[in-house]
Design an enzyme around this catalytic site. Structure first.
Site, PDB file in Angstrom:
ATOM      1  N   SER A 139       0.862  -1.187   0.000  1.00  0.00           N
ATOM      2  CA  SER A 139       0.000   0.000   0.000  1.00  0.00           C
ATOM      3  C   SER A 139       0.892   1.228   0.000  1.00  0.00           C
ATOM      4  O   SER A 139       2.085   1.140   0.316  1.00  0.00           O
ATOM      5  CB  SER A 139      -0.877  -0.007   1.257  1.00  0.00           C
ATOM      6  OG  SER A 139      -1.513   1.235   1.469  1.00  0.00           O
ATOM      7  N   TYR A 152      -1.629  -1.221  10.616  1.00  0.00           N
ATOM      8  CA  TYR A 152      -1.720  -1.309   9.157  1.00  0.00           C
ATOM      9  C   TYR A 152      -0.435  -0.787   8.515  1.00  0.00           C
ATOM     10  O   TYR A 152       0.137  -1.422   7.618  1.00  0.00           O
ATOM     11  CB  TYR A 152      -2.922  -0.495   8.690  1.00  0.00           C
ATOM     12  CG  TYR A 152      -3.252  -0.620   7.228  1.00  0.00           C
ATOM     13  CD1 TYR A 152      -3.940  -1.724   6.742  1.00  0.00           C
ATOM     14  CD2 TYR A 152      -2.909   0.383   6.325  1.00  0.00           C
ATOM     15  CE1 TYR A 152      -4.272  -1.836   5.403  1.00  0.00           C
ATOM     16  CE2 TYR A 152      -3.233   0.284   4.982  1.00  0.00           C
ATOM     17  CZ  TYR A 152      -3.913  -0.826   4.528  1.00  0.00           C
ATOM     18  OH  TYR A 152      -4.230  -0.935   3.195  1.00  0.00           O
TER      19      TYR A 152
END
Length: 268
Positions: A139, A152
């Site tokens: 990401s 995350y």
């Protein structure tokens, strides 16, 4: 979709394949000739996606070694080989460090890091035998930190390290591994984040929320999942035969923006 048959006769595994980016990648691979196996923890969206895409669904927790081993064995028993792994499973970890308890931290690492590590560890014998490849979906959070997303962010950063380690150790055995870092993409997960942001900020709609969060992105829009799928397909194909250990950023240019100069936009 494309009429290209760049993945003809290949067998591909896509983790987290029931929705969003994973389902889009699976659809692209099917359209390009691959036999595709989707995995995920939620049987309902997984089976719906598999039926829609003409793929095979196997519900499993891809952070659990026993379940992953069983999935790989089933793939080899049914298809005889495994040529490409797209490690896309992820999620969890939406709090700051001080607000993250031990259980939440472990859940974040399991979802974002262990799923890729365990899947690729178990798949390596097949990838070596087939001179195959892997695409690890990280990401933009694997390169930068957003607010209150500690688990995350750390997990997605670690995926880039995993990519480099795999590429370094197994390149000489014919295996390529690359990381793909999307920015904002229109997925069910991102839609939910936009809805939450819109409600908190007093914004009228999801579309307006997307416009707000991409206002300083050079392309000024989120990606469509199909755009990310096209990159994953390329990285997993023979057209990318000399690319390994790379981190490919697909964020509409967000990573090139110098934050301290945003105030100058439209002024100078």
């Amino acid at each position: 979709m494309t009429s290209s048959q760049r993945h003809q006769a290949k067998v591909a595994l896509v983790t987290g394949g029931g929705t969003g980016i994973g389902a889009a990648i699976a659809g692209r691979l099917v359209a390009e000739g691959a036999k595709v196996i989707l995995t995920g923890r939620r049987p309902e969206p997984l089976e719906a996606a598999a039926e829609r895409l003409s793929a095979r669904a196997i519900a499993a927790d891809m952070s659990a070694p026993g379940e992953v081993k069983a999935v790989i064995e089933q793939i080899v028993a049914e298809f005889g080989q495994l040529d490409l792994v797209v490690a896309n499973a992820g999620g969890h970890g939406f709090s700051s460090v001080a607000e993250t308890d031990d259980e939440s931290w472990r859940s974040s690492m399991a979802a974002n890091l262990d799923t890729a590590f365990v899947t690729l560890r178990e798949a390596l014998p097949q990838l070596i035998a087939q001179q195959g490849s892997a695409v690890i979906v990280s990401s933009l959070a694997g390169l930068f930190a957003g607010p209150n997303v500690a688990g995350y962010t750390v997990g997605k950063h670690a995926l880039i390290g995993l990519t480099k380690s795999l590429a370094r150790d197994y390149g000489k055995r014919g295996v390529r591994v690359n990381a793909l870092c999307p920015g904002w993409v229109r997925t069910p997960m991102a839609d939910a984040e936009m809805d939450e942001y819109a409600a908190a900020a007093g914004i009228a709609s999801r579309e307006e929320a997307y416009r707000k969060v991409t206002a300083n992105v050079p392309l000024a829009r989120p990606a469509d999942p199909a755009e990310i799928a096209a990159i994953a397909s390329f990285l997993g194909s023979s057209e990318a035969s000399y690319i390994t250990g790379a981190t490919i950023v697909a964020d509409g240019g967000a990573h090139v923006v110098d934050l301290p100069t945003i105030a100058f936009d439209g002024v100078l």
